[in-house]
Design a protein around this motif. Structure first.
Motif, PDB file in Angstrom:
ATOM      1  N   LEU B   6      51.181 -14.876  16.353  1.00 38.59           N
ATOM      2  CA  LEU B   6      51.238 -15.746  15.186  1.00 38.59           C
ATOM      3  C   LEU B   6      51.569 -14.929  13.931  1.00 38.59           C
ATOM      4  O   LEU B   6      51.628 -15.454  12.830  1.00 38.59           O
ATOM      5  CB  LEU B   6      49.881 -16.453  15.027  1.00 38.59           C
ATOM      6  CG  LEU B   6      49.784 -17.728  14.205  1.00 38.59           C
ATOM      7  CD1 LEU B   6      50.731 -18.797  14.728  1.00 38.59           C
ATOM      8  CD2 LEU B   6      48.354 -18.250  14.218  1.00 38.59           C
ATOM      9  N   GLY B   7      51.796 -13.630  14.125  1.00 30.70           N
ATOM     10  CA  GLY B   7      52.147 -12.791  12.974  1.00 30.70           C
ATOM     11  C   GLY B   7      50.923 -12.268  12.244  1.00 30.70           C
ATOM     12  O   GLY B   7      51.008 -11.861  11.089  1.00 30.70           O
ATOM     13  N   LEU B   8      49.790 -12.277  12.936  1.00 27.01           N
ATOM     14  CA  LEU B   8      48.564 -11.778  12.324  1.00 27.01           C
ATOM     15  C   LEU B   8      48.088 -10.538  13.071  1.00 27.01           C
ATOM     16  O   LEU B   8      48.166 -10.510  14.279  1.00 27.01           O
ATOM     17  CB  LEU B   8      47.476 -12.854  12.380  1.00 27.01           C
ATOM     18  CG  LEU B   8      47.747 -14.075  11.499  1.00 27.01           C
ATOM     19  CD1 LEU B   8      46.812 -15.207  11.858  1.00 27.01           C
ATOM     20  CD2 LEU B   8      47.585 -13.704  10.028  1.00 27.01           C
ATOM     21  N   PRO B   9      47.575  -9.547  12.391  1.00 24.46           N
ATOM     22  CA  PRO B   9      47.461  -9.481  10.947  1.00 24.46           C
ATOM     23  C   PRO B   9      48.830  -9.316  10.281  1.00 24.46           C
ATOM     24  O   PRO B   9      49.740  -8.728  10.865  1.00 24.46           O
ATOM     25  CB  PRO B   9      46.608  -8.234  10.714  1.00 24.46           C
ATOM     26  CG  PRO B   9      46.928  -7.353  11.878  1.00 24.46           C
ATOM     27  CD  PRO B   9      47.113  -8.304  13.033  1.00 24.46           C
ATOM     28  N   MET B  10      48.935  -9.819   9.070  1.00 23.28           N
ATOM     29  CA  MET B  10      50.135  -9.620   8.275  1.00 23.28           C
ATOM     30  C   MET B  10      50.170  -8.138   7.860  1.00 23.28           C
ATOM     31  O   MET B  10      49.146  -7.587   7.484  1.00 23.28           O
ATOM     32  CB  MET B  10      50.033 -10.521   7.040  1.00 23.28           C
ATOM     33  CG  MET B  10      51.208 -10.493   6.122  1.00 23.28           C
ATOM     34  SD  MET B  10      51.205 -12.011   5.072  1.00 23.28           S
ATOM     35  CE  MET B  10      50.769 -11.347   3.485  1.00 23.28           C
ATOM     36  N   VAL B  12      50.661  -5.390   5.447  1.00 25.10           N
ATOM     37  CA  VAL B  12      50.743  -5.145   4.002  1.00 25.10           C
ATOM     38  C   VAL B  12      50.328  -3.700   3.757  1.00 25.10           C
ATOM     39  O   VAL B  12      49.138  -3.392   3.722  1.00 25.10           O
ATOM     40  CB  VAL B  12      49.824  -6.093   3.202  1.00 25.10           C
ATOM     41  CG1 VAL B  12      50.063  -5.923   1.704  1.00 25.10           C
ATOM     42  CG2 VAL B  12      50.015  -7.542   3.621  1.00 25.10           C
ATOM     43  N   PRO B  13      51.305  -2.809   3.617  1.00 25.11           N
ATOM     44  CA  PRO B  13      50.965  -1.397   3.399  1.00 25.11           C
ATOM     45  C   PRO B  13      50.152  -1.196   2.121  1.00 25.11           C
ATOM     46  O   PRO B  13      50.260  -1.992   1.183  1.00 25.11           O
ATOM     47  CB  PRO B  13      52.339  -0.723   3.276  1.00 25.11           C
ATOM     48  CG  PRO B  13      53.286  -1.669   3.952  1.00 25.11           C
ATOM     49  CD  PRO B  13      52.744  -3.039   3.679  1.00 25.11           C
ATOM     50  N   ALA B  14      49.353  -0.163   2.117  1.00 29.07           N
ATOM     51  CA  ALA B  14      48.628   0.220   0.906  1.00 29.07           C
ATOM     52  C   ALA B  14      49.145   1.587   0.484  1.00 29.07           C
ATOM     53  O   ALA B  14      49.465   2.421   1.333  1.00 29.07           O
ATOM     54  CB  ALA B  14      47.128   0.282   1.181  1.00 29.07           C
ATOM     55  N   LEU B 234      35.149   1.831  10.896  1.00 29.17           N
ATOM     56  CA  LEU B 234      36.477   1.516  10.381  1.00 29.17           C
ATOM     57  C   LEU B 234      36.578   1.768   8.872  1.00 29.17           C
ATOM     58  O   LEU B 234      37.623   2.219   8.379  1.00 29.17           O
ATOM     59  CB  LEU B 234      36.816   0.055  10.720  1.00 29.17           C
ATOM     60  CG  LEU B 234      38.264  -0.273  10.989  1.00 29.17           C
ATOM     61  CD1 LEU B 234      38.940   0.728  11.897  1.00 29.17           C
ATOM     62  CD2 LEU B 234      38.363  -1.675  11.591  1.00 29.17           C
ATOM     63  N   LEU B 238      39.198   4.314   7.133  1.00 33.86           N
ATOM     64  CA  LEU B 238      40.039   4.028   5.960  1.00 33.86           C
ATOM     65  C   LEU B 238      39.904   5.147   4.928  1.00 33.86           C
ATOM     66  O   LEU B 238      40.911   5.631   4.383  1.00 33.86           O
ATOM     67  CB  LEU B 238      39.648   2.676   5.355  1.00 33.86           C
ATOM     68  CG  LEU B 238      40.410   2.268   4.097  1.00 33.86           C
ATOM     69  CD1 LEU B 238      41.911   2.131   4.359  1.00 33.86           C
ATOM     70  CD2 LEU B 238      39.852   0.954   3.524  1.00 33.86           C
ATOM     71  N   ASP B 272      40.102  -2.394  17.500  1.00 36.13           N
ATOM     72  CA  ASP B 272      39.757  -2.689  16.103  1.00 36.13           C
ATOM     73  C   ASP B 272      40.553  -1.765  15.171  1.00 36.13           C
ATOM     74  O   ASP B 272      41.009  -2.175  14.100  1.00 36.13           O
ATOM     75  CB  ASP B 272      38.250  -2.513  15.876  1.00 36.13           C
ATOM     76  CG  ASP B 272      37.396  -3.471  16.721  1.00 36.13           C
ATOM     77  OD1 ASP B 272      37.948  -4.179  17.590  1.00 36.13           O
ATOM     78  OD2 ASP B 272      36.175  -3.509  16.521  1.00 36.13           O
ATOM     79  N   TRP B 275      44.174  -2.921  15.094  1.00 38.01           N
ATOM     80  CA  TRP B 275      44.300  -4.108  14.234  1.00 38.01           C
ATOM     81  C   TRP B 275      44.435  -3.687  12.765  1.00 38.01           C
ATOM     82  O   TRP B 275      45.318  -4.158  12.050  1.00 38.01           O
ATOM     83  CB  TRP B 275      43.091  -5.038  14.408  1.00 38.01           C
ATOM     84  CG  TRP B 275      43.221  -6.323  13.647  1.00 38.01           C
ATOM     85  CD1 TRP B 275      42.984  -6.529  12.313  1.00 38.01           C
ATOM     86  CD2 TRP B 275      43.679  -7.589  14.159  1.00 38.01           C
ATOM     87  NE1 TRP B 275      43.241  -7.828  11.971  1.00 38.01           N
ATOM     88  CE2 TRP B 275      43.665  -8.505  13.086  1.00 38.01           C
ATOM     89  CE3 TRP B 275      44.081  -8.030  15.421  1.00 38.01           C
ATOM     90  CZ2 TRP B 275      44.050  -9.837  13.236  1.00 38.01           C
ATOM     91  CZ3 TRP B 275      44.459  -9.357  15.562  1.00 38.01           C
ATOM     92  CH2 TRP B 275      44.436 -10.243  14.484  1.00 38.01           C
ATOM     93  N   MET B 276      43.566  -2.792  12.334  1.00 37.86           N
ATOM     94  CA  MET B 276      43.624  -2.364  10.932  1.00 37.86           C
ATOM     95  C   MET B 276      44.932  -1.645  10.629  1.00 37.86           C
ATOM     96  O   MET B 276      45.589  -1.920   9.618  1.00 37.86           O
ATOM     97  CB  MET B 276      42.441  -1.459  10.563  1.00 37.86           C
ATOM     98  CG  MET B 276      42.460  -1.062   9.073  1.00 37.86           C
ATOM     99  SD  MET B 276      41.001  -0.132   8.518  1.00 37.86           S
ATOM    100  CE  MET B 276      41.443   1.529   9.063  1.00 37.86           C
ATOM    101  N   GLY B 279      47.779  -3.988  10.399  1.00 34.07           N
ATOM    102  CA  GLY B 279      47.715  -4.701   9.123  1.00 34.07           C
ATOM    103  C   GLY B 279      48.182  -3.834   7.962  1.00 34.07           C
ATOM    104  O   GLY B 279      48.738  -4.329   6.984  1.00 34.07           O
ATOM    105  N   LEU B 280      47.954  -2.540   8.077  1.00 34.81           N
ATOM    106  CA  LEU B 280      48.381  -1.621   7.015  1.00 34.81           C
ATOM    107  C   LEU B 280      49.842  -1.192   7.192  1.00 34.81           C
ATOM    108  O   LEU B 280      50.352  -0.403   6.394  1.00 34.81           O
ATOM    109  CB  LEU B 280      47.473  -0.379   7.009  1.00 34.81           C
ATOM    110  CG  LEU B 280      46.047  -0.606   6.490  1.00 34.81           C
ATOM    111  CD1 LEU B 280      45.141   0.558   6.867  1.00 34.81           C
ATOM    112  CD2 LEU B 280      46.057  -0.822   4.972  1.00 34.81           C
TER     113      LEU B 280
END
Lengths: 318, 318
Positions: B6-10, B12-14, B234, B238, B272, B275-276, B279-280
């Motif tokens: 479904l395109g998740l997680p989106m 979005v780089p930080a 997690l 980060l 997990d 996933w993170m 997303g990043l």
């Protein structure tokens, strides 16, 4: 084996983080609302009282929603008077959810001074949860917020699906900003940015917060509400703190059902949050031991263990 | 309900994070070593093979420790030849733990090209785990590392109890830096900073990494190994990524017993973490669906559900 008495976690502040964080405790409302077995009103009152005694300064108490929709909270009228004295005794803030003007009337009649409305960032969830479009729901809240403000009540605006939506997938940041702006414009004192399905990651959190800042929503008005469905809640919280957020929603013991598995969590567990904040040297006023004891007590009432990792670790001492 | 499809997680780089991260998968060694029931050698080999096929580029395979100490890994001699071809087939790195020169001999004889030694930052754990002082253990590793380097093997140095110790409480950063420095000086190519009891928080992580930088240990030589005992793994990861760390240890499905509760985790779950990172927008090369399928398969073999939140969420689709 490891306890706070042993001086763990060691407090090591990190630069650029806030000195204090206000935890908005949602266990008694958001945490309990999906429980199938009815929790007795006296148990809820005792739970709220113990949370306040553990040092939580904001304890969301209940919801004045129609009993048909949330049977578990049908006792709001009986419950609220049992805990109302906490706001005088310990200064505990006791916000309550109100879905509409009727709910507002009921809450105000009992002396509630802090209310919350519950909006959606996506059309799909607005339709599923409120049977309205996003804008219709916002329009419904205008008189609620107006009248609450006229009574000098503090108003929180919850916003669901700020990062992803189970039907729509990723939620564009601009779409969330638009609804946030509308909630602030109608008079909400504070927003709670909800990652309802737990899919957010730290870069996405940062991007949304930055966009809200760009749209003139002050970070002091923002709270974050992360779910641990994919284990991301605490990392996302760290990203939010790094952006200046000082209000974090959490649920004692991680209460709040996950739709997938009995022992997986929905809400970020307050204890896991307090552990991190304590390690960062950030003051919350919470007594972790008393909080854990409260969560264990509540887990016993519900008949299943807390999904909070910290509760599990510290309540199974060898 | 929610899936990567479904395109998740989106993504979005930080800013300030690395473009790629190498996951050092420890499930087959660290994850299995405390399992009471013996896992058949063929199952272990299949597990390692599936992990490699899921895209993990470093899969720690086993330990050449004396069978008396870790009965679960007594089959290292039988297992390693069953998976050794992966390093040619897919370029998968297959490090193995060696406790001493005897273990090194066994590993080298089977063609291992990456080895790891296991040191302690605290005297209490060195005594408990190695029956030596910290310095005696380091002295024992000198010929192991010397000989491994002479054979052009890559050497990883694990360091336990880098943040807190169950007997000693908080572990001073300077004490950890001293042992790290000794491991680098004896020739370790890479260190893995272990939070063995899961008590670290992000400021502490940052402080240790900064101190190591100050002591001349390059961040490129550092891996982090966090445990999720208090739910902090997690968030700590980060913080480490923000400091430039690009090697992160994790265990498929969160394998690796927690001493406290059956379903609580020890090791950070690889899913997990993926996933993170996904997303990043950070590349890991891992196919999350295949990894989850592998962890579910292994959980079935072990007869209990994976403690990984991501595995639980995505393997209980409605």
């Amino acid at each position: 084996m490891t306890t706070p008495e042993l001086g763990l976690p060691m407090a090591v502040p990190a630069p650029g983080l806030p000195a204090t964080v206000r935890i908005h405790e949602v266990g008694a409302r958001d945490g309990l609302q999906n429980e199938k077995a009815t929790v007795p009103t006296e148990v809820k009152a005792e739970f709220i009282r113990r949370l306040a005694e553990a040092g939580l300064t904001t304890v969301e108490a209940t919801s004045f929603v129609h009993p048909k929709w949330v049977p578990q909270l049908a006792d709001a009228e009986q419950l609220f008077p049992l805990v109302r004295d906490l706001s005088d005794l310990s200064g505990t803030a006791l916000p309550v959810l109100v879905p509409n003007e009727r709910g507002l009337d009921r809450a105000l009649a009992l002396g509630a001074t802090r209310i919350a409305v519950f909006a959606s960032a996506t059309e799909s969830f607005a339709k599923a949860n409120l049977n309205r479009t996003v804008d219709e729901a916002l329009a419904m809240f205008v008189p609620v917020v107006d009248r609450a403000k006229a009574q000098r009540a503090h108003v929180r605006g919850y916003l669901s699906m700020c990062f992803g939506d189970p039907w729509e997938g990723p939620v564009p940041v601009a779409q969330v900003v638009r609804v946030c702006r509308a909630l602030v414009d109608m008079g909400c004192d504070e927003l709670s940015l909800g990652d309802t399905i737990g899919v957010a990651t730290p870069g996405h959190v940062r991007a949304l917060l930055a966009a809200l800042g760009g749209a003139g929503v002050p970070v002091s008005a923002l709270g974050v509400h992360f779910h641990d469905t994919y284990g991301q809640a605490l990392a996302n919280t760290l990203a939010a703190l790094q952006h200046g957020v000082t209000t974090v929603d959490a649920s004692a013991g991680g209460l709040g059902g996950c739709p997938y598995a009995k022992s997986a969590t929905g809400n970020l567990a307050t204890e896991d949050l307090v552990w991190m904040l304590r390690g960062l040297g950030i003051d919350t006023g919470v007594d972790l031991d008393r909080l854990i004891a409260t969560s264990v007590w509540m887990a016993d009432r519900l008949g299943r263990p807390s999904p909070s990792r910290t509760v599990r670790a510290l309540s199974h001492k060898e």
